[in-house]
Write an enzyme that holds these catalytic residues in place. Structure first.
Site, PDB file in Angstrom:
ATOM      1  N   SER A 148     -37.757 -33.706  21.007  1.00 47.16           N
ATOM      2  CA  SER A 148     -37.738 -32.269  20.733  1.00 47.16           C
ATOM      3  C   SER A 148     -36.443 -31.601  21.163  1.00 47.16           C
ATOM      4  O   SER A 148     -36.184 -30.456  20.795  1.00 47.16           O
ATOM      5  CB  SER A 148     -38.919 -31.572  21.414  1.00 47.16           C
ATOM      6  OG  SER A 148     -38.700 -31.414  22.793  1.00 47.16           O
ATOM      7  N   LYS A 185     -37.205 -28.161  28.198  1.00 45.13           N
ATOM      8  CA  LYS A 185     -37.031 -27.186  27.117  1.00 45.13           C
ATOM      9  C   LYS A 185     -36.009 -26.139  27.558  1.00 45.13           C
ATOM     10  O   LYS A 185     -35.686 -26.017  28.738  1.00 45.13           O
ATOM     11  CB  LYS A 185     -38.354 -26.470  26.799  1.00 45.13           C
ATOM     12  CG  LYS A 185     -39.482 -27.354  26.298  1.00 45.13           C
ATOM     13  CD  LYS A 185     -39.273 -27.807  24.881  1.00 45.13           C
ATOM     14  CE  LYS A 185     -40.484 -28.565  24.349  1.00 45.13           C
ATOM     15  NZ  LYS A 185     -40.635 -29.891  24.987  1.00 45.13           N
TER      16      LYS A 185
END
EC number: 3.4.21.88
Length: 230
Positions: A148, A185
């Protein structure tokens, strides 16, 4: 920044390759032998030019203290700026006495995808040159799983080096604990919610209500991405 001659670029590339392959820079004599520069004075002239132009940091007391700067990494194609550009190979084993190499503990794994548990135990240690981490002392490594964060150059199997801290600035890449599981993230603080954003456009962000957000959710800020030697 002042450009390099072909010979200076050749010297810089050799120094960088020796650090990549062995974990420490070559001596002046080794540079001369490898590049067919007949005198140590000749090698020194090239090193002084690289230092003057801002591509090399030197310690005159130590023969192996030849440290490529961020400008050198850009000149050699390493880029600069965000976490993905700070990629260097990992070297295993203890740091050599008198070197600038420091050992970093690898304490588990972290997801760049769906969150997974990061085990808090030392699985391995790796060493990197101290200049890459600057003044960051409380740093640990986590092995990345998932894709991701590929938009930031963080690939499956990479190691992220994380500075331990409980806060982060808007837009920084963090390791966060969400529902007792760890993920990496970018974090954004948006009014009544906190957004943990992947850089893979195929992945959805994770949202946490501001009322549910705790400072302990931030385990640290990513200060580098490292790829082990193959």
């Amino acid at each position: 920044m002042e450009g390099l001659t072909d010979r200076q670029l050749e010297v810089l590339r050799f120094i960088a390759s020796q650090i990549e392959d062995h974990g420490y820079p070559p001596t002046i004599r080794e540079i001369g032998e490898a590049l067919d520069i007949r005198s140590t004075n000749g090698v020194n002239d090239h090193l002084k030019a690289l230092e003057r132009k801002g591509y090399l940091s030197r310690d005159p007391v130590k023969s192996r203290a030849l440290i490529p700067t961020s400008a050198a990494r850009e000149a050699l194609g390493g880029g600069g700026g965000d976490a993905g550009s700070n990629v260097v190979p990992l070297v295993r084993g203890p740091a050599r006495p008198g070197s600038r190499m420091i050992e970093i503990p690898i304490v588990g794994r972290v997801a760049a995808g769906m969150p997974i548990l990061a085990q808090e135990r030392v699985e391995d240690t790796v060493q990197v040159d101290a200049f890459l981490l600057g003044t960051n002392k409380k740093v640990y490594g986590l092995r990345v799983q998932g894709d991701s964060m590929i938009g930031d150059g963080i690939l499956p199997g990479d190691y992220v080096f994380v500075k331990k801290q409980l806060n982060a600035d808007d837009g920084e890449i963090v390791v966060a604990m969400i529902d007792d599981e760890a993920t990496v993230k970018r974090v954004y603080f948006e009014g009544d919610r906190v957004r943990f954003q992947p850089s893979n456009p195929r992945m959805a962000p994770i949202y946490v209500r501001h009322s549910d957000f705790r400072s302990t959710m931030i385990l640290g800020v990513v200060v580098g991405v490292y790829r082990k030697l193959t």
